[in-house]
Design a protein around this motif. Sequence first.
Motif, PDB file in Angstrom:
ATOM      1  N   THR A 100       0.868  -1.179   0.000  1.00 22.17           N
ATOM      2  CA  THR A 100       0.000   0.000   0.000  1.00 22.17           C
ATOM      3  C   THR A 100       0.909   1.235   0.000  1.00 22.17           C
ATOM      4  N   GLY A 101       1.413   1.555  -1.194  1.00 20.84           N
ATOM      5  CA  GLY A 101       2.447   2.582  -1.344  1.00 20.84           C
ATOM      6  C   GLY A 101       3.796   2.001  -0.960  1.00 20.84           C
ATOM      7  N   SER A 102       4.879   2.638  -1.450  1.00 23.15           N
ATOM      8  CA  SER A 102       6.197   2.122  -1.063  1.00 23.15           C
ATOM      9  C   SER A 102       6.487   2.474   0.397  1.00 23.15           C
ATOM     10  N   GLN A 103       5.747   3.443   0.938  1.00 20.63           N
ATOM     11  CA  GLN A 103       5.888   3.752   2.365  1.00 20.63           C
ATOM     12  C   GLN A 103       5.618   2.486   3.189  1.00 20.63           C
ATOM     13  N   GLN A 104       4.602   1.714   2.792  1.00 23.10           N
ATOM     14  CA  GLN A 104       4.339   0.480   3.531  1.00 23.10           C
ATOM     15  C   GLN A 104       5.478  -0.518   3.333  1.00 23.10           C
ATOM     16  N   THR A 126      18.197  12.225   4.366  1.00 19.14           N
ATOM     17  CA  THR A 126      17.433  11.169   3.695  1.00 19.14           C
ATOM     18  C   THR A 126      15.938  11.489   3.719  1.00 19.14           C
ATOM     19  N   TYR A 127      15.169  10.618   3.068  1.00 16.94           N
ATOM     20  CA  TYR A 127      13.709  10.762   2.991  1.00 16.94           C
ATOM     21  C   TYR A 127      13.116  10.748   4.400  1.00 16.94           C
ATOM     22  N   LEU A 128      12.383  11.809   4.710  1.00 15.09           N
ATOM     23  CA  LEU A 128      11.804  11.970   6.038  1.00 15.09           C
ATOM     24  C   LEU A 128      10.864  10.811   6.401  1.00 15.09           C
ATOM     25  N   VAL A 171      18.945   3.493   1.016  1.00 10.49           N
ATOM     26  CA  VAL A 171      19.330   4.559   0.070  1.00 10.49           C
ATOM     27  C   VAL A 171      18.195   4.826  -0.910  1.00 10.49           C
ATOM     28  N   VAL A 172      18.056   6.086  -1.297  1.00  8.13           N
ATOM     29  CA  VAL A 172      17.168   6.434  -2.419  1.00  8.13           C
ATOM     30  C   VAL A 172      18.101   6.569  -3.613  1.00  8.13           C
ATOM     31  N   THR A 173      17.937   5.703  -4.612  1.00 10.37           N
ATOM     32  CA  THR A 173      18.985   5.586  -5.632  1.00 10.37           C
ATOM     33  C   THR A 173      18.926   6.654  -6.717  1.00 10.37           C
ATOM     34  N   ALA A 176      17.300  11.623  -5.588  1.00 10.45           N
ATOM     35  CA  ALA A 176      16.808  11.336  -4.239  1.00 10.45           C
ATOM     36  C   ALA A 176      15.954  12.456  -3.663  1.00 10.45           C
ATOM     37  N   ASN A 177      15.060  12.063  -2.842  1.00  8.68           N
ATOM     38  CA  ASN A 177      14.350  12.943  -1.942  1.00  8.68           C
ATOM     39  C   ASN A 177      15.144  12.912  -0.639  1.00  8.68           C
ATOM     40  N   PRO A 178      15.782  13.997  -0.211  1.00 10.58           N
ATOM     41  CA  PRO A 178      15.600  15.374  -0.648  1.00 10.58           C
ATOM     42  C   PRO A 178      16.671  15.922  -1.600  1.00 10.58           C
ATOM     43  N   GLU A 204      16.957  -0.434  -1.471  1.00 14.48           N
ATOM     44  CA  GLU A 204      17.088   0.628  -2.490  1.00 14.48           C
ATOM     45  C   GLU A 204      15.675   1.078  -2.843  1.00 14.48           C
ATOM     46  N   ASP A 205      15.438   2.356  -2.621  1.00 10.44           N
ATOM     47  CA  ASP A 205      14.111   2.942  -2.796  1.00 10.44           C
ATOM     48  C   ASP A 205      14.176   3.775  -4.073  1.00 10.44           C
ATOM     49  N   ASN A 206      13.312   3.470  -5.032  1.00  9.15           N
ATOM     50  CA  ASN A 206      13.425   4.159  -6.324  1.00  9.15           C
ATOM     51  C   ASN A 206      12.058   4.630  -6.841  1.00  9.15           C
ATOM     52  N   PRO A 207      11.482   5.647  -6.183  1.00 14.45           N
ATOM     53  CA  PRO A 207      10.178   6.115  -6.676  1.00 14.45           C
ATOM     54  C   PRO A 207      10.277   7.045  -7.882  1.00 14.45           C
ATOM     55  N   TYR A 208      11.476   7.631  -8.110  1.00 13.65           N
ATOM     56  CA  TYR A 208      11.572   8.714  -9.110  1.00 13.65           C
ATOM     57  C   TYR A 208      12.284   8.301 -10.397  1.00 13.65           C
ATOM     58  N   GLY A 209      12.720   7.044 -10.511  1.00 15.86           N
ATOM     59  CA  GLY A 209      13.588   6.616 -11.619  1.00 15.86           C
ATOM     60  C   GLY A 209      13.046   6.925 -13.006  1.00 15.86           C
ATOM     61  N   GLY A 232       9.429   0.139  -5.107  1.00 19.24           N
ATOM     62  CA  GLY A 232       8.937   0.966  -6.214  1.00 19.24           C
ATOM     63  C   GLY A 232       7.509   1.408  -5.925  1.00 19.24           C
ATOM     64  N   THR A 233       6.981   2.263  -6.794  1.00 17.85           N
ATOM     65  CA  THR A 233       5.649   2.822  -6.532  1.00 17.85           C
ATOM     66  C   THR A 233       5.003   3.359  -7.804  1.00 17.85           C
ATOM     67  N   ALA A 234       3.681   3.338  -7.803  1.00 21.39           N
ATOM     68  CA  ALA A 234       2.934   3.986  -8.889  1.00 21.39           C
ATOM     69  C   ALA A 234       2.668   5.455  -8.564  1.00 21.39           C
ATOM     70  N   SER A 235       3.093   5.905  -7.375  1.00 11.73           N
ATOM     71  CA  SER A 235       2.690   7.241  -6.897  1.00 11.73           C
ATOM     72  C   SER A 235       3.200   8.382  -7.760  1.00 11.73           C
ATOM     73  N   LYS A 236       4.434   8.293  -8.222  1.00 14.69           N
ATOM     74  CA  LYS A 236       5.015   9.469  -8.879  1.00 14.69           C
ATOM     75  C   LYS A 236       4.725   9.482 -10.376  1.00 14.69           C
ATOM     76  N   ILE A 237       4.354   8.340 -10.954  1.00 15.32           N
ATOM     77  CA  ILE A 237       4.050   8.359 -12.393  1.00 15.32           C
ATOM     78  C   ILE A 237       2.554   8.244 -12.665  1.00 15.32           C
ATOM     79  N   LEU A 242      -3.839   6.344  -5.362  1.00 13.25           N
ATOM     80  CA  LEU A 242      -4.214   4.937  -5.561  1.00 13.25           C
ATOM     81  C   LEU A 242      -3.536   4.040  -4.523  1.00 13.25           C
ATOM     82  N   ARG A 243      -2.447   4.537  -3.917  1.00 14.16           N
ATOM     83  CA  ARG A 243      -1.705   3.810  -2.881  1.00 14.16           C
ATOM     84  C   ARG A 243      -1.279   2.416  -3.348  1.00 14.16           C
ATOM     85  N   VAL A 244      -0.645   2.348  -4.496  1.00 15.18           N
ATOM     86  CA  VAL A 244      -0.105   1.063  -4.969  1.00 15.18           C
ATOM     87  C   VAL A 244       1.416   1.199  -5.114  1.00 15.18           C
TER      88      VAL A 244
HETATM   89  C1  LIG Z   1      12.008   8.401  -1.371  1.00 15.52           C
HETATM   90  C2  LIG Z   1      10.575   8.089  -1.160  1.00 15.52           C
HETATM   91  N1  LIG Z   1      10.232   6.838  -0.822  1.00 15.52           N
HETATM   92  C3  LIG Z   1       8.942   6.501  -0.601  1.00 15.52           C
HETATM   93  C4  LIG Z   1       7.939   7.441  -0.723  1.00 15.52           C
HETATM   94  C5  LIG Z   1       6.524   7.010  -0.434  1.00 15.52           C
HETATM   95  O1  LIG Z   1       5.763   6.969  -1.575  1.00 15.52           O
HETATM   96  P1  LIG Z   1       4.429   6.119  -1.703  1.00 15.52           P
HETATM   97  O2  LIG Z   1       4.122   5.516  -0.379  1.00 15.52           O
HETATM   98  O3  LIG Z   1       3.399   7.079  -2.168  1.00 15.52           O
HETATM   99  O4  LIG Z   1       4.735   5.068  -2.716  1.00 15.52           O
HETATM  100  C6  LIG Z   1       8.242   8.754  -1.088  1.00 15.52           C
HETATM  101  C7  LIG Z   1       7.185   9.779  -1.186  1.00 15.52           C
HETATM  102  O5  LIG Z   1       7.408  10.943  -1.327  1.00 15.52           O
HETATM  103  C8  LIG Z   1       9.607   9.086  -1.313  1.00 15.52           C
HETATM  104  O6  LIG Z   1       9.994  10.319  -1.657  1.00 15.52           O
END
Ligand SMILES: Cc1ncc(COP(=O)(O)O)c(C=O)c1O
Length: 402
Positions: A100-104, A126-128, A171-173, A176-178, A204-209, A232-237, A242-244
């Motif tokens: 449910t999102g890559s946060q999960q 790093t990502y908050l 790591v955010v590969t 990166a955020n931020p 390795e967290d890659n939401p923005y690739g 990975g995540t569908a959130s950024k594209i 949708l939280r997938v």
């Molecule tokens: C680096 C990083 N990982 C994970 C997430 C979480 O994204 P989501 O749970 O929407 O997939 C974010 C959201 O901003 C992010 O920047």
Amino acid sequence: MDSTTCLNSLSERARTVRSSAVRDLLRLTEQPHVLSLAGGLPAPELLPVERVRAATIDVLDRLGSTVLQYGPTEGVGALRDAIAQGLGGSARAADTVITTGSQQGLDLVARAILDPGDVVVVESPTYLGALSALHWTAPRIVGIDGDADGLRTDLLEDRLRAGLRPKLVYVVTEFANPTGATLSADRRRDLAALADRYGFVIVEDNPYGKLRFRGPNLPSIRTWSDRTVTLGTASKILSPGLRVGWLTAPEWLSRPIVIAKQGTDLHTSGLNQHIVLSMLQDESWLNAHVATLVSTYSERASALLAALSAYLGHAIEVREPDGGMFVWARLIDREAASEPLLAAALERGVAFVPGSAFRPDATDDGTLRMCFTTLSPAALGEAMSRLATALPTGVLSASAAR
Ligand SMILES: Cc1ncc(COP(=O)(O)O)c(C=O)c1O
């Protein structure tokens, strides 16, 4: 109940959750007159409302009540196949879990691997949200500096040689955020070798690739180490609402992650998984949609960089990102802090996030994260002209003299 009784009723983790002055300030960014570069949201006008509408109707017509029923914890088989294929040869559908999102995903990996007191290394800053997710398993979080090429693996190696024994390195590969930084191929290889030598798991967290403006794609760290979990995540594209999201884990870890997910939310929404699958499989639409995101964000990033240079060039140094959603900047005056600057900026109707929010130790080193996705080029220009007036005169004149 009085406030002491309330506090005593909370768990240790709930009582000690990090709250900061920065978060209080950031609440003010939602006022309508504020031009906010503080959020990390996709551009609302590019969220694919019509395509989601069409996908929803198509999925309900084709699959009916099955997508409204309970489903498998691992996720919809066809989506797991599609994700594993998209991640390349080393990802197995059997070890791919829809989250449910890559946060999960972050939370589940932490639950499956960590005990209280275990050491986790993160790039600092790093990502908050990673710091928030990790908090609940109570590890000892160690920040190791990064630079324009991502986590300083040489510094990590020094610490490992000196006896640091992390169970997990996060790591955010890509972009990166931020910081907007991308972990270089050499450092990916080095990190993989260190994981194998010292026995830690890499997340390795890659939401923005997919939001790459320029340059070649780099291989996943999984290419070099099978101790890697890829998120990975569908959130950024597609859409964060949708939280997938998804993860691919080593075989020994995927089952414990699925069991942790069972205890958390049983499974991710079946309807939403099918909507995402339908959009991912519509290749011509997807390619065109991603191309629009990339060209819009790239134009906005360029506008922000140009405005930074025009209005604040003497006071702020900037890192140009190759993609993603963020520009990372630093006050040239090494004495200056960015939290007071945020307070002054808010008074002038502009907001950013001070770098201290992303550091495990909350140090304010005069850095700023600016998200360029949700404002037009003209608004980004106006935002930077407002920010220039928020700088203490000493900062501008002292740095202009250099
Ligand atoms: C680096 C990083 N990982 C994970 C997430 C979480 O994204 P989501 O749970 O929407 O997939 C974010 C959201 O901003 C992010 O920047």
